[in-house]
Design a protein around this motif. Structure first.
Motif, PDB file in Angstrom:
ATOM      1  N   GLN A  26      56.059  34.111 -27.987  1.00 46.15           N
ATOM      2  CA  GLN A  26      56.727  35.160 -28.751  1.00 46.15           C
ATOM      3  C   GLN A  26      55.946  36.472 -28.696  1.00 46.15           C
ATOM      4  OE1 GLN A  26      56.979  33.112 -32.515  1.00 46.15           O
ATOM      5  NE2 GLN A  26      59.097  32.483 -32.168  1.00 46.15           N
ATOM      6  N   VAL A  27      54.637  36.371 -28.771  1.00 48.00           N
ATOM      7  CA  VAL A  27      53.796  37.573 -28.651  1.00 48.00           C
ATOM      8  C   VAL A  27      53.986  38.212 -27.285  1.00 48.00           C
ATOM      9  CG1 VAL A  27      51.420  38.423 -28.590  1.00 48.00           C
ATOM     10  CG2 VAL A  27      52.096  36.749 -30.313  1.00 48.00           C
ATOM     11  N   SER A  28      54.065  37.391 -26.250  1.00 45.93           N
ATOM     12  CA  SER A  28      54.260  37.906 -24.889  1.00 45.93           C
ATOM     13  C   SER A  28      55.612  38.599 -24.754  1.00 45.93           C
ATOM     14  CB  SER A  28      54.154  36.756 -23.877  1.00 45.93           C
ATOM     15  OG  SER A  28      52.891  36.134 -23.945  1.00 45.93           O
ATOM     16  N   VAL A  29      56.648  38.010 -25.346  1.00 47.58           N
ATOM     17  CA  VAL A  29      57.980  38.606 -25.282  1.00 47.58           C
ATOM     18  C   VAL A  29      58.001  39.953 -25.994  1.00 47.58           C
ATOM     19  CG1 VAL A  29      60.369  38.360 -26.052  1.00 47.58           C
ATOM     20  CG2 VAL A  29      59.190  36.409 -25.043  1.00 47.58           C
ATOM     21  N   PHE A  30      57.403  39.990 -27.191  1.00 50.38           N
ATOM     22  CA  PHE A  30      57.360  41.252 -27.938  1.00 50.38           C
ATOM     23  C   PHE A  30      56.574  42.316 -27.171  1.00 50.38           C
ATOM     24  CE2 PHE A  30      55.087  44.050 -30.899  1.00 50.38           C
ATOM     25  CZ  PHE A  30      56.169  44.668 -31.498  1.00 50.38           C
ATOM     26  N   THR A  31      55.446  41.915 -26.574  1.00 50.56           N
ATOM     27  CA  THR A  31      54.638  42.868 -25.794  1.00 50.56           C
ATOM     28  C   THR A  31      55.432  43.409 -24.612  1.00 50.56           C
ATOM     29  OG1 THR A  31      52.637  41.650 -26.399  1.00 50.56           O
ATOM     30  CG2 THR A  31      52.478  43.169 -24.536  1.00 50.56           C
ATOM     31  N   LEU A  32      56.200  42.540 -23.957  1.00 51.01           N
ATOM     32  CA  LEU A  32      57.029  42.978 -22.826  1.00 51.01           C
ATOM     33  C   LEU A  32      58.085  43.973 -23.292  1.00 51.01           C
ATOM     34  CD1 LEU A  32      57.809  42.711 -19.862  1.00 51.01           C
ATOM     35  CD2 LEU A  32      59.247  40.762 -20.473  1.00 51.01           C
ATOM     36  N   TYR A  33      58.755  43.653 -24.398  1.00 46.02           N
ATOM     37  CA  TYR A  33      59.729  44.586 -24.971  1.00 46.02           C
ATOM     38  C   TYR A  33      59.076  45.943 -25.248  1.00 46.02           C
ATOM     39  CZ  TYR A  33      63.708  41.452 -25.814  1.00 46.02           C
ATOM     40  OH  TYR A  33      64.792  40.633 -25.670  1.00 46.02           O
ATOM     41  N   ILE A  73      59.700  50.315 -33.002  1.00 47.27           N
ATOM     42  CA  ILE A  73      60.784  49.797 -33.850  1.00 47.27           C
ATOM     43  C   ILE A  73      61.860  49.141 -32.992  1.00 47.27           C
ATOM     44  CG2 ILE A  73      62.667  50.486 -35.401  1.00 47.27           C
ATOM     45  CD1 ILE A  73      60.794  52.642 -36.514  1.00 47.27           C
ATOM     46  N   LEU A  74      62.210  49.781 -31.850  1.00 49.02           N
ATOM     47  CA  LEU A  74      63.226  49.201 -30.967  1.00 49.02           C
ATOM     48  C   LEU A  74      62.781  47.852 -30.414  1.00 49.02           C
ATOM     49  CD1 LEU A  74      64.361  52.379 -28.976  1.00 49.02           C
ATOM     50  CD2 LEU A  74      65.661  51.143 -30.709  1.00 49.02           C
ATOM     51  N   ALA A  75      61.507  47.776 -30.024  1.00 48.20           N
ATOM     52  CA  ALA A  75      60.977  46.516 -29.506  1.00 48.20           C
ATOM     53  C   ALA A  75      61.006  45.441 -30.593  1.00 48.20           C
ATOM     54  CB  ALA A  75      59.546  46.720 -28.996  1.00 48.20           C
ATOM     55  N   LEU A  76      60.637  45.836 -31.821  1.00 41.97           N
ATOM     56  CA  LEU A  76      60.631  44.880 -32.933  1.00 41.97           C
ATOM     57  C   LEU A  76      62.043  44.399 -33.245  1.00 41.97           C
ATOM     58  CD1 LEU A  76      58.934  43.462 -35.086  1.00 41.97           C
ATOM     59  CD2 LEU A  76      59.288  45.443 -36.564  1.00 41.97           C
ATOM     60  N   LEU A  77      63.024  45.319 -33.257  1.00 42.48           N
ATOM     61  CA  LEU A  77      64.406  44.933 -33.540  1.00 42.48           C
ATOM     62  C   LEU A  77      64.950  43.989 -32.473  1.00 42.48           C
ATOM     63  CD1 LEU A  77      65.918  48.339 -34.756  1.00 42.48           C
ATOM     64  CD2 LEU A  77      65.410  46.312 -36.141  1.00 42.48           C
ATOM     65  N   ASN A  78      64.653  44.294 -31.199  1.00 40.19           N
ATOM     66  CA  ASN A  78      65.113  43.420 -30.118  1.00 40.19           C
ATOM     67  C   ASN A  78      64.447  42.055 -30.187  1.00 40.19           C
ATOM     68  OD1 ASN A  78      66.865  44.687 -27.677  1.00 40.19           O
ATOM     69  ND2 ASN A  78      65.741  46.294 -28.743  1.00 40.19           N
ATOM     70  N   PHE A  79      63.172  42.047 -30.553  1.00 36.91           N
ATOM     71  CA  PHE A  79      62.459  40.776 -30.681  1.00 36.91           C
ATOM     72  C   PHE A  79      63.056  39.938 -31.810  1.00 36.91           C
ATOM     73  CE2 PHE A  79      59.042  38.389 -32.827  1.00 36.91           C
ATOM     74  CZ  PHE A  79      58.738  37.498 -31.817  1.00 36.91           C
ATOM     75  N   VAL A  80      63.315  40.587 -32.954  1.00 38.52           N
ATOM     76  CA  VAL A  80      63.906  39.873 -34.096  1.00 38.52           C
ATOM     77  C   VAL A  80      65.298  39.362 -33.735  1.00 38.52           C
ATOM     78  CG1 VAL A  80      64.781  40.155 -36.450  1.00 38.52           C
ATOM     79  CG2 VAL A  80      62.563  41.126 -35.812  1.00 38.52           C
ATOM     80  N   LEU A  81      66.067  40.208 -33.024  1.00 34.51           N
ATOM     81  CA  LEU A  81      67.410  39.787 -32.621  1.00 34.51           C
ATOM     82  C   LEU A  81      67.350  38.598 -31.679  1.00 34.51           C
ATOM     83  CD1 LEU A  81      70.466  40.300 -32.596  1.00 34.51           C
ATOM     84  CD2 LEU A  81      70.104  41.905 -30.713  1.00 34.51           C
ATOM     85  N   LEU A  82      66.447  38.663 -30.695  1.00 33.95           N
ATOM     86  CA  LEU A  82      66.299  37.551 -29.753  1.00 33.95           C
ATOM     87  C   LEU A  82      65.870  36.282 -30.478  1.00 33.95           C
ATOM     88  CD1 LEU A  82      66.182  36.512 -26.828  1.00 33.95           C
ATOM     89  CD2 LEU A  82      63.800  37.259 -26.747  1.00 33.95           C
ATOM     90  N   LYS A  83      64.941  36.413 -31.423  1.00 39.26           N
ATOM     91  CA  LYS A  83      64.465  35.251 -32.176  1.00 39.26           C
ATOM     92  C   LYS A  83      65.592  34.651 -33.006  1.00 39.26           C
ATOM     93  CE  LYS A  83      60.596  33.819 -35.074  1.00 39.26           C
ATOM     94  NZ  LYS A  83      59.401  34.276 -35.839  1.00 39.26           N
ATOM     95  N   SER A  84      66.422  35.539 -33.588  1.00 40.73           N
ATOM     96  CA  SER A  84      67.546  35.063 -34.397  1.00 40.73           C
ATOM     97  C   SER A  84      68.568  34.333 -33.537  1.00 40.73           C
ATOM     98  CB  SER A  84      68.201  36.247 -35.113  1.00 40.73           C
ATOM     99  OG  SER A  84      69.353  35.838 -35.806  1.00 40.73           O
ATOM    100  N   ILE A  85      68.851  34.901 -32.366  1.00 37.69           N
ATOM    101  CA  ILE A  85      69.819  34.265 -31.456  1.00 37.69           C
ATOM    102  C   ILE A  85      69.289  32.918 -30.984  1.00 37.69           C
ATOM    103  CG2 ILE A  85      70.908  34.470 -29.191  1.00 37.69           C
ATOM    104  CD1 ILE A  85      71.027  37.481 -29.650  1.00 37.69           C
TER     105      ILE A  85
END
Length: 307
Positions: free
Chosen positions: A6-13, A133-145
């Protein structure tokens, strides 16, 4: 608990959004600086006749006090407009720029006039919270999905898995085509066929009964769409060349598109009916009477990345 994945995904975003934001911000800043410099040059050109500039031919040293007042007045307007430039000097003699400065020359007057600008092309650091913020929102959305998908699989583990048909992804950032179910296989397209194929998809989706023949001129709407995508490639930095003539060498353009799709759809030939511009059958003039329109395409069948 946050995992390493998850950290890697957020860092990539975060990296992706930082790159996009930085490039977009730089492009906007450079455009604003150039626009303001052109505006100031026009203002000085209009006021040139009443400026007390030195004139070597008449042994006139100029009025530094009046010129200083003019610069203060002009820069005051630039401050009010929150411009990134300041005009620091006007002279009939050649000026030399230092770091962070730009020299521009006014021609078309009795003597060349040199303008020395100080430009602020720095990026405002507080604005970099936006990509975070955009990276965080996309990460949260991906995690939710992902969480919903796991729950859905657990509650419907007896239900058969229906595999969705892949759709075509067209990435303007990399100028590549790939399928949604296999992003490892990518096929590049040159600027002209890329823009024409995108325009063809959008035009045929809006005009499902359209008939496009090679012996007829391209519709204006189709050409306008191709121009739109070509300007998008310019804004992404892929080319600085003039707009190509999409009406010329149409068969070559279509052949390049088909060749790319042949490579991409080698393992999924059933998708050709949807994405493949039909080839002509027969010989001679009859071969040009066919339509290369995509009669089965919809916008849901294609995802355009970077549009």
């Amino acid at each position: 608990m946050i995992t390493l994945k998850q950290v890697s995904v957020f860092t990539l975003y975060l990296i992706v959004f930082l790159i996009i934001f930085n490039l977009s911000n730089k492009y906007t800043i450079d455009n604003n600086i150039l626009r303001d410099m052109q505006s100031v040059k026009l203002r000085v050109a209009i006021d040139r006749s009443r400026l007390s500039l030195e004139d070597p031919t008449l042994n006139y040293s100029g009025d530094e006090e009046a010129l200083s007042e003019y610069l203060i007045s002009l820069n005051g307007i630039l401050v009010e407009q929150q411009s990134r430039i300041r005009l620091t000097a006007i002279s009939s003699k050649a000026l030399h720029a230092k770091e962070g400065e730009v020299v521009s020359v006014l021609t078309g007057t009795t003597h060349e006039t040199y303008l020395l600008f100080k430009a602020d092309n720095s990026h405002k650091l507080p604005f970099y919270i936006i990509p975070f913020i955009l990276a965080l929102l996309n990460f949260v959305l991906l995690k939710s999905i992902t969480r919903r998908q796991i729950i859905s699989r657990k509650t419907k583990n007896i239900a058969p898995v229906i595999e969705e048909k892949p759709i075509l992804h067209i990435d303007l950032y990399s100028k590549a085509l790939h399928l949604s179910n296999d992003k490892d296989i990518k096929v590049q397209l040159a600027n002209k066929p890329m823009c024409f194929y995108l325009a063809l998809i959008e035009y045929c989706e809006a005009n499902p009964d359209a008939s496009l023949n090679q012996n007829k001129e391209l519709p204006d709407e189709l050409l306008a769409l191709a121009d739109k995508y070509f300007h998008r490639l310019i804004s992404l930095g892929h080319t600085i060349r003039k707009r190509p003539n999409f009406s010329n060498s149409l068969e070559k353009t279509l052949s390049e598109i088909r060749a790319a799709l042949d490579e991409l759809l080698a393992n999924t030939p059933d998708l050709k009916a949807k994405y493949y511009p039909p080839k002509a059958h027969g010989e001679g003039s009859r071969s040009k009477l066919h339509s290369y329109a995509l009669s089965n395409i919809t916008l849901e069948d294609v995802e355009i990345i970077g549009k």
